[in-house]
Write a protein that holds these residues in place. Sequence first.
Motif, PDB file in Angstrom:
ATOM      1  N   SER A   1     -19.652  39.075 -28.087  1.00 52.23           N
ATOM      2  CA  SER A   1     -19.264  37.913 -27.292  1.00 52.23           C
ATOM      3  C   SER A   1     -18.988  36.719 -28.192  1.00 52.23           C
TER       4      SER A   1
ATOM      5  N   GLN B   1     -18.958  29.888 -25.694  1.00 54.57           N
ATOM      6  CA  GLN B   1     -18.087  28.948 -24.984  1.00 54.57           C
ATOM      7  C   GLN B   1     -16.693  29.508 -24.700  1.00 54.57           C
ATOM      8  N   LYS B   2     -16.574  30.834 -24.643  1.00 55.52           N
ATOM      9  CA  LYS B   2     -15.293  31.437 -24.287  1.00 55.52           C
ATOM     10  C   LYS B   2     -15.545  32.572 -23.304  1.00 55.52           C
ATOM     11  N   PRO B   3     -14.594  32.818 -22.426  1.00 56.01           N
ATOM     12  CA  PRO B   3     -14.773  33.906 -21.474  1.00 56.01           C
ATOM     13  C   PRO B   3     -14.609  35.260 -22.157  1.00 56.01           C
ATOM     14  N   GLY B   4     -15.106  36.273 -21.508  1.00 56.56           N
ATOM     15  CA  GLY B   4     -14.857  37.621 -22.007  1.00 56.56           C
ATOM     16  C   GLY B   4     -15.960  38.150 -22.886  1.00 56.56           C
TER      17      GLY B   4
ATOM     18  N   HIS C   1     -26.798  35.420 -22.525  1.00 54.77           N
ATOM     19  CA  HIS C   1     -26.536  36.747 -23.077  1.00 54.77           C
ATOM     20  C   HIS C   1     -27.795  37.432 -23.586  1.00 54.77           C
TER      21      HIS C   1
ATOM     22  N   GLY D   1     -11.958  35.077 -26.467  1.00 54.77           N
ATOM     23  CA  GLY D   1     -12.471  35.754 -25.287  1.00 54.77           C
ATOM     24  C   GLY D   1     -11.432  36.668 -24.668  1.00 54.77           C
TER      25      GLY D   1
ATOM     26  N   MET E   1     -11.458  40.790 -24.144  1.00 54.63           N
ATOM     27  CA  MET E   1     -11.148  41.418 -22.862  1.00 54.63           C
ATOM     28  C   MET E   1     -10.024  42.449 -23.025  1.00 54.63           C
TER      29      MET E   1
END
Length: 342
Positions: free
Chosen positions: A70, A73-76, A222, A318, A322
């Motif tokens: 991971s 501060q970012k998605p995915g 997380h 991120g 994905m």
Amino acid sequence: MNDFDVVIVGGGLAGLALLNKINKNEARVLLLDDSKRKQQPSSRPLVLTAGNAAWLDYKSGYALNEVKISIAQKPGILRLQSEQHGLENFGYVVDAVLLQKKLLEANREYIRGGVSVIDVTETADNVSLILSDNSTISTDILVAADGAGSSISRGLAMPKVNCSSLDIAIIPNVSIEHTKPAQLRFVAGGTLAFLPTSSNTGTIVATGSATNSNMQQLWARHLPLLSEPVNRINYQQECFYLSNLATKRVVFIGNAAHNLPPVGAQGFNLTCSTIAELANDFALDRYKKVARLKVLSTFNACDFLIKQNHSKVSVLSGLGLMFLGSVNFLKSEVIARGMQKH
């Protein structure tokens, strides 16, 4: 005639792993170990890939069935699960001391302790060693497995390629709320790795700015920590590899050959995958070619990972994670690289 076919200098994990795989019925072999030096590893977790665990016949420890990657501060998030790729597990989190003890007990009769190498002379026919007890031995092949400060490397003036210098923190015995898989997390200016050692404990390995940061904040949801870990072992590591991994009769393995940044748990696994080339027939020309390719590939991968948290436009964004997670072929490539297959 030379006293030995192979002499290994250094009784750490690299030297013992090689000694363990040499056919003692076909080769006269000796490992020299200066027990006065504090070269025994601290009781720390070590990731051993499934292939290397099988090669060493050591499958003790916490089985790794899942790994998460991971970015703060970012998605995915990228989730790698062994069963989805036909694997029982990716490997094991093992105790380095217990592994070393097993290798030591299995090969004790081939180990001479309490001596160090004072001088090395290499000729076309052999390598001659003067030892600290004033004895002299000769060997067809000398293997230097005496760590990052290798006296053999210095004595032969082997050129190094210096790669980086990293601040590192090892944080053992971290308590978590419930079972979590192994995790790699990229944060501003550093990386975090969590290695589970039981269902409710593990070790955090931090690099860069993450070494002195608040772990609760960096991990966020997380990794639910029961409390902020405070027991940290901080040090700085110089990362390098030798320009040449072997001469005509001297070969370098383990930290004497390459000192990797602790990102991706590749250090000892790289050692295993390279010395597998040596254990059967000691073809040094082939070792130099194959091992160099593996070392360069692994260093490039580690360097790429380290630089991601310093880049304003990270390739491992991120969205990138994905995308990787949605393409099985790409996930398989990530797994194959990480597992350091022989």
